[in-house]
Design a protein around this motif. Structure first.
Motif, PDB file in Angstrom:
ATOM      1  N   VAL A   1       7.547  -0.605   2.129  1.00 49.63           N
ATOM      2  CA  VAL A   1       6.350  -1.433   1.979  1.00 49.63           C
ATOM      3  C   VAL A   1       6.463  -2.692   2.840  1.00 49.63           C
ATOM      4  O   VAL A   1       5.508  -3.079   3.523  1.00 49.63           O
ATOM      5  CB  VAL A   1       6.113  -1.787   0.489  1.00 49.63           C
ATOM      6  N   ALA A   2       7.629  -3.334   2.828  1.00 48.21           N
ATOM      7  CA  ALA A   2       7.816  -4.539   3.635  1.00 48.21           C
ATOM      8  C   ALA A   2       7.670  -4.231   5.119  1.00 48.21           C
ATOM      9  O   ALA A   2       7.066  -5.008   5.868  1.00 48.21           O
ATOM     10  CB  ALA A   2       9.183  -5.155   3.354  1.00 48.21           C
ATOM     11  N   ASP A   3       8.185  -3.108   5.534  1.00 50.95           N
ATOM     12  CA  ASP A   3       8.112  -2.742   6.942  1.00 50.95           C
ATOM     13  C   ASP A   3       6.681  -2.437   7.359  1.00 50.95           C
ATOM     14  O   ASP A   3       6.193  -2.950   8.362  1.00 50.95           O
ATOM     15  CB  ASP A   3       9.019  -1.539   7.207  1.00 50.95           C
ATOM     16  N   VAL A   4       5.999  -1.616   6.583  1.00 52.63           N
ATOM     17  CA  VAL A   4       4.636  -1.206   6.940  1.00 52.63           C
ATOM     18  C   VAL A   4       3.644  -2.348   6.743  1.00 52.63           C
ATOM     19  O   VAL A   4       2.758  -2.562   7.574  1.00 52.63           O
ATOM     20  CB  VAL A   4       4.211   0.036   6.122  1.00 52.63           C
ATOM     21  N   ALA A   5       3.791  -3.107   5.684  1.00 47.84           N
ATOM     22  CA  ALA A   5       2.811  -4.144   5.369  1.00 47.84           C
ATOM     23  C   ALA A   5       3.052  -5.458   6.105  1.00 47.84           C
ATOM     24  O   ALA A   5       2.108  -6.199   6.362  1.00 47.84           O
ATOM     25  CB  ALA A   5       2.807  -4.410   3.860  1.00 47.84           C
ATOM     26  N   TYR A   6       4.309  -5.745   6.462  1.00 48.63           N
ATOM     27  CA  TYR A   6       4.589  -7.044   7.056  1.00 48.63           C
ATOM     28  C   TYR A   6       5.110  -6.953   8.496  1.00 48.63           C
ATOM     29  O   TYR A   6       4.520  -7.488   9.419  1.00 48.63           O
ATOM     30  CB  TYR A   6       5.592  -7.814   6.192  1.00 48.63           C
ATOM     31  N   LEU A   7       6.228  -6.279   8.682  1.00 47.65           N
ATOM     32  CA  LEU A   7       6.889  -6.313   9.985  1.00 47.65           C
ATOM     33  C   LEU A   7       6.100  -5.581  11.065  1.00 47.65           C
ATOM     34  O   LEU A   7       5.933  -6.092  12.173  1.00 47.65           O
ATOM     35  CB  LEU A   7       8.300  -5.734   9.864  1.00 47.65           C
ATOM     36  N   TRP A   8       5.618  -4.398  10.772  1.00 46.59           N
ATOM     37  CA  TRP A   8       4.907  -3.608  11.773  1.00 46.59           C
ATOM     38  C   TRP A   8       3.661  -4.341  12.301  1.00 46.59           C
ATOM     39  O   TRP A   8       3.483  -4.455  13.519  1.00 46.59           O
ATOM     40  CB  TRP A   8       4.559  -2.256  11.194  1.00 46.59           C
ATOM     41  N   PRO A   9       2.779  -4.872  11.439  1.00 45.75           N
ATOM     42  CA  PRO A   9       1.617  -5.605  11.964  1.00 45.75           C
ATOM     43  C   PRO A   9       2.019  -6.849  12.770  1.00 45.75           C
ATOM     44  O   PRO A   9       1.384  -7.163  13.777  1.00 45.75           O
ATOM     45  CB  PRO A   9       0.832  -6.001  10.710  1.00 45.75           C
ATOM     46  N   HIS A  10       3.076  -7.545  12.348  1.00 45.28           N
ATOM     47  CA  HIS A  10       3.511  -8.733  13.079  1.00 45.28           C
ATOM     48  C   HIS A  10       4.063  -8.361  14.457  1.00 45.28           C
ATOM     49  O   HIS A  10       3.848  -9.082  15.427  1.00 45.28           O
ATOM     50  CB  HIS A  10       4.536  -9.514  12.271  1.00 45.28           C
ATOM     51  N   LEU A  11       4.788  -7.258  14.530  1.00 41.88           N
ATOM     52  CA  LEU A  11       5.291  -6.814  15.826  1.00 41.88           C
ATOM     53  C   LEU A  11       4.144  -6.408  16.747  1.00 41.88           C
ATOM     54  O   LEU A  11       4.176  -6.706  17.945  1.00 41.88           O
ATOM     55  CB  LEU A  11       6.253  -5.641  15.654  1.00 41.88           C
ATOM     56  N   ALA A  12       3.145  -5.747  16.201  1.00 47.44           N
ATOM     57  CA  ALA A  12       1.992  -5.344  17.014  1.00 47.44           C
ATOM     58  C   ALA A  12       1.251  -6.576  17.536  1.00 47.44           C
ATOM     59  O   ALA A  12       0.871  -6.624  18.717  1.00 47.44           O
ATOM     60  CB  ALA A  12       1.052  -4.458  16.195  1.00 47.44           C
ATOM     61  N   GLU A  13       1.069  -7.565  16.691  1.00 52.68           N
ATOM     62  CA  GLU A  13       0.407  -8.805  17.115  1.00 52.68           C
ATOM     63  C   GLU A  13       1.237  -9.527  18.174  1.00 52.68           C
ATOM     64  O   GLU A  13       0.708 -10.021  19.180  1.00 52.68           O
ATOM     65  CB  GLU A  13       0.177  -9.732  15.925  1.00 52.68           C
ATOM     66  N   ALA A  14       2.550  -9.586  17.969  1.00 50.80           N
ATOM     67  CA  ALA A  14       3.424 -10.252  18.933  1.00 50.80           C
ATOM     68  C   ALA A  14       3.397  -9.527  20.275  1.00 50.80           C
ATOM     69  O   ALA A  14       3.375 -10.167  21.332  1.00 50.80           O
ATOM     70  CB  ALA A  14       4.849 -10.318  18.389  1.00 50.80           C
ATOM     71  N   ALA A  15       3.375  -8.202  20.259  1.00 49.28           N
ATOM     72  CA  ALA A  15       3.326  -7.435  21.507  1.00 49.28           C
ATOM     73  C   ALA A  15       2.004  -7.677  22.242  1.00 49.28           C
ATOM     74  O   ALA A  15       1.998  -7.880  23.463  1.00 49.28           O
ATOM     75  CB  ALA A  15       3.514  -5.941  21.221  1.00 49.28           C
ATOM     76  N   ARG A  16       0.896  -7.682  21.511  1.00 47.69           N
ATOM     77  CA  ARG A  16      -0.405  -7.963  22.136  1.00 47.69           C
ATOM     78  C   ARG A  16      -0.442  -9.366  22.731  1.00 47.69           C
ATOM     79  O   ARG A  16      -0.913  -9.585  23.847  1.00 47.69           O
ATOM     80  CB  ARG A  16      -1.540  -7.805  21.112  1.00 47.69           C
TER      81      ARG A  16
END
Length: 134
Positions: free
Chosen positions: A93-108
């Motif tokens: 849940v932490a990975d899907v709900a928090y880390l993954w969206p933050h990494l996608a935003e950081a990459a963009r």
């Protein structure tokens, strides 16, 4: 069959741990860099590691662990099964709900900054956050 499940479970543990190491290492390198290309690549690669290693690794780890716990006869204390499942679900849940969206935003954000050719205030803020965490 039970031993094959145990082997697969251990294989998926290694798969998951490889993803954690890859993601952490790439983020640490990207957060320390001043090169916008390296930063954009690092955040993109960390996001790919999430999709290839962490999420599937956690799901397969949970599945094979549950099947192995059911299929294998208990040889000693079994009080670890429920906490193990709960911790795995928390990580998922932490990975899907928090880390993954933050990494996608950081990459963009890093790709946009690289296209502009300068460090944007938003990317500087994200890098400061990542530098504190790695």
């Amino acid at each position: 069959m039970a031993e094959a499940l145990r082997f697969l479970h251990l294989l998926f543990v290694l798969w998951f741990v490889a993803g954690v190491g890859l993601t952490s290492g790439v983020l640490a390198r990207g957060a320390r860099s001043q090169d916008l290309g390296v930063i954009a690549f690092a955040f993109g690669l960390a996001g790919a590691a999430q999709k290839i290693f962490l999420i599937p690794g956690l799901l397969l780890l949970l599945l094979t662990g549950a099947l192995a716990a059911i299929a294998l006869p208990a040889r000693g204390p079994t009080g670890w099964v429920i906490p193990s499942v709960v911790l795995t679900l928390i990580m998922l849940v932490a990975d899907v709900a928090y880390l993954w969206p933050h990494l996608a935003e950081a990459a963009r954000t890093a790709r946009a900054a690289r296209a502009e050719g300068k460090l944007t205030p938003r990317l500087a803020m994200l890098l400061n956050d990542w530098r504190r965490s790695v």
